[in-house]
Motif scaffolding. Structure first.
Motif, short mmCIF file in Angstrom:
data_model
loop_
_atom_site.label_atom_id
_atom_site.label_comp_id
_atom_site.label_asym_id
_atom_site.label_seq_id
_atom_site.Cartn_x
_atom_site.Cartn_y
_atom_site.Cartn_z
N ALA A 99 0.80 -1.41 -0.09
CA ALA A 99 0.21 -0.09 -0.01
C ALA A 99 0.74 1.19 0.04
O ALA A 99 0.51 2.35 -0.61
CB ALA A 99 -1.02 -0.06 1.15
N SER A 100 1.93 1.26 0.84
CA SER A 100 2.81 2.48 0.83
C SER A 100 3.53 2.72 -0.49
O SER A 100 3.84 3.97 -0.86
CB SER A 100 3.84 2.27 1.98
N VAL A 101 4.03 1.82 -1.20
CA VAL A 101 4.45 1.86 -2.48
C VAL A 101 3.43 2.41 -3.57
O VAL A 101 3.82 3.38 -4.35
CB VAL A 101 5.12 0.51 -3.13
N MET A 102 2.14 2.05 -3.68
CA MET A 102 1.29 2.21 -4.49
C MET A 102 0.57 3.43 -4.54
O MET A 102 0.55 4.24 -5.39
CB MET A 102 0.25 1.22 -4.45
N TYR A 103 0.25 3.94 -3.19
CA TYR A 103 -0.32 5.22 -2.96
C TYR A 103 0.43 6.48 -2.41
O TYR A 103 1.07 6.33 -1.51
CB TYR A 103 -1.50 4.80 -1.81
N SER A 104 0.25 7.54 -3.27
CA SER A 104 1.05 8.71 -2.86
C SER A 104 0.20 9.50 -1.97
O SER A 104 -1.01 9.40 -1.91
CB SER A 104 1.50 9.42 -4.01
N ASN A 105 0.98 10.48 -1.51
CA ASN A 105 0.19 11.53 -0.60
C ASN A 105 -0.27 12.77 -1.26
O ASN A 105 0.06 14.01 -0.96
CB ASN A 105 1.36 11.71 0.63
N ALA A 106 -0.73 12.60 -2.46
CA ALA A 106 -1.15 13.44 -3.31
C ALA A 106 -2.27 14.45 -2.51
O ALA A 106 -2.34 15.79 -2.79
CB ALA A 106 -1.82 12.97 -4.66
N GLY A 107 -3.13 14.00 -1.72
CA GLY A 107 -4.34 14.73 -1.33
C GLY A 107 -3.83 15.70 -0.29
O GLY A 107 -4.34 16.83 -0.30
N ASN A 108 -2.63 15.68 0.41
CA ASN A 108 -2.29 16.40 1.58
C ASN A 108 -1.10 17.31 1.02
O ASN A 108 -1.22 18.66 1.17
CB ASN A 108 -1.68 15.65 2.67
N LEU A 109 -0.27 16.76 0.00
CA LEU A 109 0.80 17.59 -0.28
C LEU A 109 0.81 18.09 -1.77
O LEU A 109 1.33 19.36 -1.89
CB LEU A 109 2.31 16.73 -0.46
N ILE A 110 0.14 17.63 -2.69
CA ILE A 110 0.19 18.14 -3.98
C ILE A 110 -0.75 19.45 -4.41
O ILE A 110 -0.01 20.22 -5.20
CB ILE A 110 -0.34 16.97 -4.97
N ILE A 111 -1.67 19.53 -3.70
CA ILE A 111 -2.32 20.71 -3.83
C ILE A 111 -1.80 22.06 -3.58
O ILE A 111 -1.59 23.08 -4.36
CB ILE A 111 -3.74 20.66 -3.18
N PRO A 112 -1.23 22.01 -2.22
CA PRO A 112 -0.56 23.32 -2.02
C PRO A 112 0.91 23.43 -2.83
O PRO A 112 1.09 24.63 -3.25
CB PRO A 112 -0.05 23.33 -0.60
N ILE A 113 1.61 22.36 -3.41
CA ILE A 113 2.63 22.67 -3.97
C ILE A 113 2.26 23.36 -5.71
O ILE A 113 2.76 23.96 -6.21
CB ILE A 113 3.36 21.23 -4.39
N VAL A 114 1.28 22.50 -6.14
CA VAL A 114 0.72 22.87 -7.61
C VAL A 114 0.27 24.45 -7.45
O VAL A 114 0.50 25.33 -8.55
CB VAL A 114 -0.31 22.06 -8.25
N SER A 115 -0.36 24.76 -6.54
CA SER A 115 -1.01 26.01 -6.43
C SER A 115 0.14 27.24 -6.07
O SER A 115 0.09 28.02 -6.83
CB SER A 115 -1.78 26.16 -5.21
N ALA A 116 1.41 26.88 -5.44
CA ALA A 116 2.24 27.72 -5.37
C ALA A 116 3.40 27.79 -6.50
O ALA A 116 3.74 28.86 -6.93
CB ALA A 116 3.14 27.13 -4.15
N ILE A 117 3.31 26.77 -7.44
CA ILE A 117 4.43 26.61 -8.35
C ILE A 117 3.82 27.03 -9.68
O ILE A 117 4.39 27.45 -10.54
CB ILE A 117 5.63 25.39 -8.42
N LEU A 118 2.61 26.40 -9.93
CA LEU A 118 2.12 26.96 -11.26
C LEU A 118 0.78 27.64 -11.16
O LEU A 118 0.37 28.33 -12.37
CB LEU A 118 1.47 25.32 -11.69
N GLY A 119 0.16 27.84 -10.18
CA GLY A 119 -0.91 28.56 -9.92
C GLY A 119 -2.34 27.95 -9.69
O GLY A 119 -2.40 26.83 -9.96
#
Length: 308
Positions: A99-119
């Motif tokens: 499970a740890s290899v397959m599922y990424s922490n997209a829900g918590n981490l990716i939204i603030p990162i995408v918002s900050a670096i791409l808009g």
């Protein structure tokens, strides 16, 4: 350029992790108190972000982009399932490792990162990725960690994140814009997703013996697969698949999907491992180690994607 912005943004998020660590180490809060913040993030803040992301003008170009994002998310998860299943049989993965290899922490981490670096306008593409991942977390991942074979369709459909995406898609398709008072409130809530998620991570780290976390047998194998091997497979696939030609700004849309797939192990895996009493300490250790090391791996992978 984006890889440098990503490194800077991850660095800022890690300072927030440090603040969470300080809260626990100073005795102001306990590591277990992070569960309450996790609930707020998962069931309130994240749905606000995803619903608000679809409050944008519908254009033919955007619809094509969303369809490309959907196709890419499906392809990524199919590849993840095949690779993890194959490697799991070769290396005899335990349920937590798989499970740890397959599922990424997209829900918590990716939204603030995408918002900050791409808009903020690119956050909608992260919502599409999560619309594929969240049902899998509550079906496949839950089956792995609980040992049960029955899946509650009701629990999946009533998950606030799924409801938010479905509501967002319906409003987007119908061209309905919510009142500014409501969207403003949701945007304000959404701004907390990065800090809250990182403070939670810091609180978990603060309550953990790091020496013990790094000493778990197999943790480096899982970490290498989650942060390096699997991301490289996906990077090569997306870069040379020709999918970017299917929509305007296709390369950036694929980059958003790649970012979502190369984050650390999902915090949800740790939460489910605790719920079903399935090696929760090991799951937490994997989450902590992959979170600490992603500050190095993610910018390098993004730089490789942008080369050539």
């Amino acid at each position: 350029m984006i890889s440098l912005l990503l490194a800077e943004q991850i660095g800022e998020l890690f300072l927030m992790i440090l603040l969470g660590w300080v809260l626990v180490r100073s005795g102001l809060l306990r590591s277990e108190d992070s569960r309450s913040l996790s609930v707020v993030t998962l069931y309130l803040v994240s749905p606000c972000v995803m619903l608000n992301a679809f409050q944008i003008e519908r254009t033919p170009e955007l619809v094509k982009g969303l369809l490309l994002s959907l196709l890419t998310a499906v392809v990524i998860h199919v590849v993840l399932f095949l690779v993890v299943t194959l490697l799991g049989k070769v290396w005899r993965f335990r349920a937590v490792e798989q499970a740890s290899v397959m599922y990424s922490n997209a829900g918590n981490l990716i939204i603030p990162i995408v918002s900050a670096i791409l808009g903020k306008e690119w956050v909608v593409f992260t919502s599409v990725f999560l619309a594929i991942q969240v049902p899998l977390l509550w079906t496949h991942c839950r089956i792995l960690l609980s040992g049960e074979r029955q899946v509650s369709l009701r629990k999946i459909l009533l998950n606030p994140n799924i409801l938010a995406v479905l509501a967002g898609v319906v409003l987007f398709a119908a061209g309905i814009r919510l009142p500014e008072l409501l969207t403003g409130a949701m945007e304000g809530m959404g701004g907390m997703i990065g800090p809250l998620s990182m403070v939670v991570a810091g609180m978990l780290i603060g309550g953990m013996d790091l020496k013990k976390a790094f000493s778990f047998r197999g943790i480096w194998k899982v970490t290498a697969l989650r942060l390096v091997v699997v991301p490289l497979i996906l990077l090569v696939l997306l870069k040379f698949s020709g999918l970017s030609a299917l929509a305007e700004n296709g390369e950036t849309i694929l980059l958003v999907s790649l970012l979502a797939a190369i984050t650390p192990s999902a915090a949800t895996v740790t939460q489910m491992a605790q719920l079903y009493d399935r090696e929760a300490d090991y799951a937490s250790a994997i989450y902590v180690v992959t979170t600490l090391l992603c500050i190095v791996t993610m910018p390098i992978l993004v730089g490789l994607y942008q080369m050539g």
